[in-house]
Design an enzyme around this catalytic site. Structure first.
Site, mmCIF file in Angstrom:
data_model
loop_
_atom_site.group_PDB
_atom_site.id
_atom_site.type_symbol
_atom_site.label_atom_id
_atom_site.label_comp_id
_atom_site.label_asym_id
_atom_site.label_seq_id
_atom_site.Cartn_x
_atom_site.Cartn_y
_atom_site.Cartn_z
ATOM 1 N N GLY A 70 33.404 33.463 42.645
ATOM 2 C CA GLY A 70 34.052 32.283 42.463
ATOM 3 C C GLY A 70 35.635 32.514 43.243
ATOM 4 O O GLY A 70 36.000 31.355 44.871
ATOM 5 N N THR A 71 35.711 33.161 43.041
ATOM 6 C CA THR A 71 37.516 34.155 44.231
ATOM 7 C C THR A 71 36.893 33.958 45.488
ATOM 8 O O THR A 71 37.515 33.528 46.182
ATOM 9 C CB THR A 71 37.734 35.282 43.565
ATOM 10 O OG1 THR A 71 38.470 34.702 42.085
ATOM 11 C CG2 THR A 71 39.289 35.627 44.266
ATOM 12 N N ASN A 150 40.645 25.768 34.155
ATOM 13 C CA ASN A 150 40.250 26.919 33.120
ATOM 14 C C ASN A 150 40.821 27.250 32.227
ATOM 15 O O ASN A 150 40.497 28.515 31.622
ATOM 16 C CB ASN A 150 39.853 28.587 34.585
ATOM 17 C CG ASN A 150 41.027 29.232 34.852
ATOM 18 O OD1 ASN A 150 41.839 28.321 35.691
ATOM 19 N ND2 ASN A 150 41.691 29.886 35.101
ATOM 20 N N CYS A 324 52.478 38.240 27.559
ATOM 21 C CA CYS A 324 52.183 39.496 27.089
ATOM 22 C C CYS A 324 50.347 40.267 27.474
ATOM 23 O O CYS A 324 50.578 41.783 27.512
ATOM 24 C CB CYS A 324 52.340 40.533 25.829
ATOM 25 S SG CYS A 324 53.466 39.551 25.197
#
Lengths: 387, 170
Positions: A70-71, A150, A324
């Protein structure tokens, strides 16, 4: 593991495995080869392309380009349009809650002299289509807004935005990586000129994805080399992956209604049961305008990575959007855009369902979550202060 | 992600809780990553008789708190003042590089708790605040981007390669 992290990836469906195993054993020829075996490989790719085109209602299968993820699809769309249209303008419009593939591609373009307008979202995470219209100038060459988010699952008013970009004759890219194959996505209805999708969203393999490029839209390739993918992406095709992706697309198209119903039932059950197990949390997902398979919740006074690790000990997999756990150690830009405080953002969990989940899975998760939240709150100085 | 020692302290944290009539309390928080840690001390004859903690934070922050309480327990105040964040990370046999700074605050909280005790006992003038630990590279002798490992100048605030702002030390 009990998988409640389907937004990260999905298991291959048995039918998909079957065609891929067959391909592993029998298909290795280069689809560009001119001998018969090569032609047969090319035919398999074309039939997968047809299945993907049908899933998104592309008029011509040639409008679908296979990519590696997808990227890549997003980078190809954004950088490809920007490079191909420099003579027309240098202004690009997007939203504040896009996936990092969009965010970082645009940041790169900005460093190369392009101008960006990033639009805010409301507390549901939605972009105002009117704001898109207002932001368009005669230098605007691209609008890029995601179909579904997402992290929080919000669905954007893509149809309305598409009407505006069509009217204003600006190219419209829609990152629909988390939507295609999960709920109906129709490029004609949405007026999308470019649309990114990924195979593993709908139970196909990872390492293969797609970019829809409407006929006539000027986009430069990201990968240049051979004449593969109708000259839109050089490089020998991922034949086995594409065969799997095609099969998965065929099944997603066929079973769409049935799957939607299953996912919606899981989500409904989750939301109805959750208050019986824990208190003091925020639901970041708008129930009626969101993905059917995802819920984002922020549990107060505790931190998400700790929750994820403790659930993992119980053999349950979820994701967290805590700073974190982010690698960059910053609160998610999506959660911050919603107006969440940094402390609440720290306790954000993303629970995403799949076809393999049952109502009993949800109950098992909630039991485990209850115990985890109690343990961590007993350890938390913030919880003490509240009480 | 974490090694076995860290996971053991995360799953079975030692000395969780509060001490009601604590002789010293130290609290540290990190706004960038959101961790918070409170240390409670019971002191007898200038020695740490009891130590408890409460922590809001990631797996690493909880493990750090737990390990710190184990190291400090029974130590004299002078010994405890010499415990550094690095000692805690070493006792945990290492923490992920990106967690070294933000979650590794246990020793700071301990020193604050000791300071709190001494302030109460002797008045504020007695003890000087301890100098901050010297800057140490996260790894090796050079500065590297914490995100993409490209070598950086010491004062870099932005990584050209991966386009990230660098607010943390590197």
């Amino acid at each position: 593991m009990l998988n409640l992290d389907h937004i990260s990836s999905n298991p291959l469906l048995p039918e998909v495995k079957e065609v891929m195993i067959d391909a592993v054993q029998n298909d290795y020829h280069n689809p560009s080869s001119q001998h018969k075996a090569g032609e047969q490989a090319a035919e398999k790719i074309e039939s997968a392309r047809e299945a993907v085109a049908r899933l998104i209602n592309a008029k011509d299968p040639k409008e679908v380009v296979f990519t590696s993820c997808g990227t890549e699809s997003v980078n190809h769309a954004i950088k490809g349009v920007a490079m191909a249209n420099r003579d027309k303008g240098n202004h690009i419009i997007t939203s504040n809650i896009e996936h990092n593939s969009v965010v970082r591609s645009l940041k790169r373009l900005k460093s190369q002299g392009f101008k960006l307008t990033s639009l805010p979202v409301d507390t549901n995470g939605q972009v105002d289509p009117g704001a898109v219209e207002e932001a368009i100038t005669d230098k605007t060459i691209l609008v890029s807004v995601m179909h579904s988010n997402n992290e929080i699952g919000t669905l954007q008013p893509i149809k309305e935005i598409g009407e505006i970009t069509r009217k204003k004759k600006v190219v419209f890219h829609c990152d629909a990586v988390d939507s295609v194959g999960i709920l109906p996505v129709d490029v004609q209805l949405l007026n999308a000129d470019l649309l990114s999708l990924a195979s593993n969203t709908y139970y196909g393999p990872t390492g293969v994805a797609g970019l829809y490029i409407r006929k006539g839209v000027k986009v430069f390739p990201l990968l240049e080399g051979g004449a593969q993918e109708n000259n839109k992406r050089g490089g020998t095709e991922n034949l086995i992956g594409i065969i799997g992706m095609g099969k998965a697309a065929e099944l997603a198209f066929r079973d769409m209604d049935k799957r939607l119903e299953h996912l919606q039932n899981l989500k409904k059950h989750f939301l109805a049961e959750l208050p019986k197990y824990i208190d003091e949390y925020l639901i970041n997902t708008t129930p009626d305008r969101s993905l059917p398979n995802l819920i984002s919740l922020s549990v107060k006074y505790i931190e998400g990575e700790s929750v994820m690790l403790m659930l993992d000990e119980d053999d349950i997999g979820i994701s967290t959007k805590s700073a974190c756990a982010s690698g960059s150690l910053r609160a998610s830009h999506v959660l911050v855009s919603l107006g969440l405080s940094h402390a609440d953002a720290q306790g954000t969990l993303v629970v995403s369902f799949g076809l393999d989940n049952t109502l009993q899975d949800i109950d098992r998760f909630l039991n485990s979550l209850k115990h985890t939240v109690e343990t961590l709150r007993n350890m938390s100085p913030l919880y003490k202060k509240k009480a | 992600m974490y090694n076995e020692v860290v996971m053991d302290h995360f799953k079975n944290p030692r000395n969780v809780g509060e001490i009601e009539d604590a002789d010293g309390i130290g609290e540290v928080g990190n706004p960038l990553c959101g961790d918070m840690m409170t240390i409670y001390l019971k002191i007898k004859d200038e020695r740490i008789e009891d130590i408890k903690f409460k922590t809001f934070g990631c797996g690493s922050a909880i493990a750090v708190s737990s390990m710190l309480t184990e190291i400090a327990s029974g130590k004299t105040l002078e010994e405890a003042k010499n415990i550094s964040n690095k000692d805690v990370a070493n006792a945990l046999e290492g923490l992920p590089k990106n967690k070294l700074h933000c979650s590794n605050l246990g020793a700071d909280a301990l020193h604050m708790a000791i300071q709190d005790y001494e302030d109460k006992k002797y008045g504020k003038s007695r003890s000087e605040p301890k100098d901050k630990e010297e800057h140490q590279h996260a790894s090796g002798d050079n500065c590297y981007c914490p995100y993409c490992d490209v070598e950086l100048g010491e004062s870099a605030t932005f990584c050209e390669a991966c386009q990230r702002d660098l607010e943390e030390e590197h």
